[in-house]
Design a protein around this motif. Sequence first.
Motif, PDB file in Angstrom:
ATOM      1  N   THR A  35      32.253  -6.187  17.179  1.00  0.00           N
ATOM      2  CA  THR A  35      30.978  -6.377  17.876  1.00  0.00           C
ATOM      3  C   THR A  35      29.954  -5.381  17.340  1.00  0.00           C
ATOM      4  O   THR A  35      30.179  -4.174  17.432  1.00  0.00           O
ATOM      5  CB  THR A  35      31.189  -6.169  19.400  1.00  0.00           C
ATOM      6  OG1 THR A  35      32.178  -7.103  19.845  1.00  0.00           O
ATOM      7  CG2 THR A  35      29.906  -6.398  20.173  1.00  0.00           C
ATOM      8  N   LYS A 109      31.279 -11.007  22.754  1.00  0.00           N
ATOM      9  CA  LYS A 109      30.956 -11.977  21.715  1.00  0.00           C
ATOM     10  C   LYS A 109      30.885 -13.364  22.339  1.00  0.00           C
ATOM     11  O   LYS A 109      31.806 -13.765  23.049  1.00  0.00           O
ATOM     12  CB  LYS A 109      32.049 -11.991  20.641  1.00  0.00           C
ATOM     13  CG  LYS A 109      32.269 -10.655  19.962  1.00  0.00           C
ATOM     14  CD  LYS A 109      33.369 -10.736  18.923  1.00  0.00           C
ATOM     15  CE  LYS A 109      32.836 -11.264  17.616  1.00  0.00           C
ATOM     16  NZ  LYS A 109      31.895 -10.349  16.941  1.00  0.00           N
ATOM     17  N   TYR A 218      28.073 -18.672  16.785  1.00  0.00           N
ATOM     18  CA  TYR A 218      28.635 -17.551  16.019  1.00  0.00           C
ATOM     19  C   TYR A 218      27.508 -16.797  15.348  1.00  0.00           C
ATOM     20  O   TYR A 218      26.452 -17.357  15.063  1.00  0.00           O
ATOM     21  CB  TYR A 218      29.678 -18.018  15.007  1.00  0.00           C
ATOM     22  CG  TYR A 218      29.214 -19.110  14.075  1.00  0.00           C
ATOM     23  CD1 TYR A 218      29.207 -20.451  14.484  1.00  0.00           C
ATOM     24  CD2 TYR A 218      28.774 -18.821  12.782  1.00  0.00           C
ATOM     25  CE1 TYR A 218      28.770 -21.458  13.643  1.00  0.00           C
ATOM     26  CE2 TYR A 218      28.341 -19.825  11.935  1.00  0.00           C
ATOM     27  CZ  TYR A 218      28.338 -21.137  12.372  1.00  0.00           C
ATOM     28  OH  TYR A 218      27.891 -22.133  11.536  1.00  0.00           O
ATOM     29  N   GLU A 219      27.768 -15.526  15.094  1.00  0.00           N
ATOM     30  CA  GLU A 219      26.778 -14.707  14.421  1.00  0.00           C
ATOM     31  C   GLU A 219      26.837 -15.018  12.927  1.00  0.00           C
ATOM     32  O   GLU A 219      27.874 -14.870  12.285  1.00  0.00           O
ATOM     33  CB  GLU A 219      27.099 -13.238  14.654  1.00  0.00           C
ATOM     34  CG  GLU A 219      25.878 -12.386  14.746  1.00  0.00           C
ATOM     35  CD  GLU A 219      26.219 -11.057  15.392  1.00  0.00           C
ATOM     36  OE1 GLU A 219      27.258 -10.478  15.020  1.00  0.00           O
ATOM     37  OE2 GLU A 219      25.457 -10.609  16.262  1.00  0.00           O
ATOM     38  N   ARG A 250      33.942 -16.352  11.241  1.00  0.00           N
ATOM     39  CA  ARG A 250      33.215 -16.544  12.497  1.00  0.00           C
ATOM     40  C   ARG A 250      33.023 -18.024  12.817  1.00  0.00           C
ATOM     41  O   ARG A 250      33.201 -18.454  13.945  1.00  0.00           O
ATOM     42  CB  ARG A 250      31.849 -15.859  12.409  1.00  0.00           C
ATOM     43  CG  ARG A 250      31.964 -14.354  12.308  1.00  0.00           C
ATOM     44  CD  ARG A 250      30.633 -13.733  11.933  1.00  0.00           C
ATOM     45  NE  ARG A 250      30.768 -12.294  11.719  1.00  0.00           N
ATOM     46  CZ  ARG A 250      29.786 -11.417  11.830  1.00  0.00           C
ATOM     47  NH1 ARG A 250      28.582 -11.826  12.147  1.00  0.00           N
ATOM     48  NH2 ARG A 250      29.996 -10.142  11.618  1.00  0.00           N
TER      49      ARG A 250
END
Lengths: 273, 273
Positions: A35, A109, A218-219, A250
């Motif tokens: 994170t 997350k 998702y990042e 991810r």
Amino acid sequence: MTESTYPQNTSNKVNRYKHQATYDVETIRSIVNSTPVLHVSFVPEPTIPAPIVLPMIGQLGLYPGDESRGEGDWKCYLHGYVSSRLMKLADDAVKRGEEGLPLCIAATKVDGFVLTLTPNSHNYNYRSAVLQGFATIVDDQEEKIWAMQLITNSVVPGRYTNTRIPPDGAEMQSTRILKLKVTGASGKVREGIPEDERKDMKREDVLDAVWTGVIPVYEKLGEPQPGPYNRIANIPEHVTKFVKEENETREKYAFEAAHKPAPVKREKKSEDS
Amino acid sequence: MTESTYPQNTSNKVNRYKHQATYDVETIRSIVNSTPVLHVSFVPEPTIPAPIVLPMIGQLGLYPGDESRGEGDWKCYLHGYVSSRLMKLADDAVKRGEEGLPLCIAATKVDGFVLTLTPNSHNYNYRSAVLQGFATIVDDQEEKIWAMQLITNSVVPGRYTNTRIPPDGAEMQSTRILKLKVTGASGKVREGIPEDERKDMKREDVLDAVWTGVIPVYEKLGEPQPGPYNRIANIPEHVTKFVKEENETREKYAFEAAHKPAPVKREKKSEDS
């Protein structure tokens, strides 16, 4: 020495949606360490029960110097955006003979938006971890450098040795790192398909009218953008490899989470605490 | 009645990296309302200065019923993952004649990893907001429904009316919403290209060796995945439009932030507090 689960006590015990709770050390470590921003809370005035929460960068890790002394519990190292107020509070706590400044750290997350038949059953796929413990300032220069490396490499693996190092005297002096001794930790993970109440699953009109499913979240890391004083023609491998691998991991996680079975049925609300 | 900036006081005043601080109401609202998870901290035992921080879903908004009474300040409504402990604490505070339970709420968005010449000058492009205030439980049924709609639509705009509504009696009873009266707020925004210290910018060997630039970061929404009991053949427009527009906006923001001028020079560390 390392325990595989954190002990459960009154302050970290998860009472709501128990089936999603975890005390597994590996799961909690992986959530915290993947994170990019941790949310750190503390109480600035011990006599006033009003907390502050701030975004900070941090990592769980075990300093080799601690390990060689037989310690097995990972500590949480915090850096960046560390307010001097926080540092002073930690310093004051130690001077008063306390174990450190009580902190609570959360890492969350979001993996998906779970769209169901009714507003109430909407949910997120997510992973969250909460650490509690006592923070002190790292004074040992070797441990400080080790923690700086840990934290820099948490942003991009291998980044530390690909920069101008070691930090000079002024940098060492201006850098302050907090070390949290973890006294309690818990995590929560929700993954899976939508889940609705039985009463709505029986209604043909509702099932015929409402789209249900998961939007994976998702990042995403975009194509690295060279800065104006960059002279390196090709983006180095430690950067390109990281971007490529992270994006794959991810995206895969979020899409897979969207198709897993729903968590086991929620307990009755009356069992919350 | 609505002020365009939050008042600065000792508890919300940003002392570190002041040039990145904002008290602009619109900026703070936009950060809070576009962050899918808020981190909410509170003190569970008033006499013990140890806070808890939990991830929750929330939105800033102005209830029409409040507005018609002449109120102009937006409140922060919190829902989901609301522990009963938190609710009980808020209830107890009101029963004691207090304004509510003191809460601090943080919202943070990461927009990029800023890779510079030295570990110390590494940074994030980010937007963060912190709210402080007093929370009470929403009892008014109309306001509760309004807040449920506000929060559901914050996940996907227009979602509320595209589900089975209104909530029935059992749902209304089991849903608990906290309302934060905001007494202080601040934000921080960092955007722009890498920025290094003058001492490193003079070193040809360092400039020739270290790649500098920004990795744009943004929350990506994947192709919506229909669930197993979904019967709607086409993903509805409120979902597809949201996914498309959000992805465009988020990607654009992160890439543009990577190319903006660096923030004005940091103040000396000694000015931190």
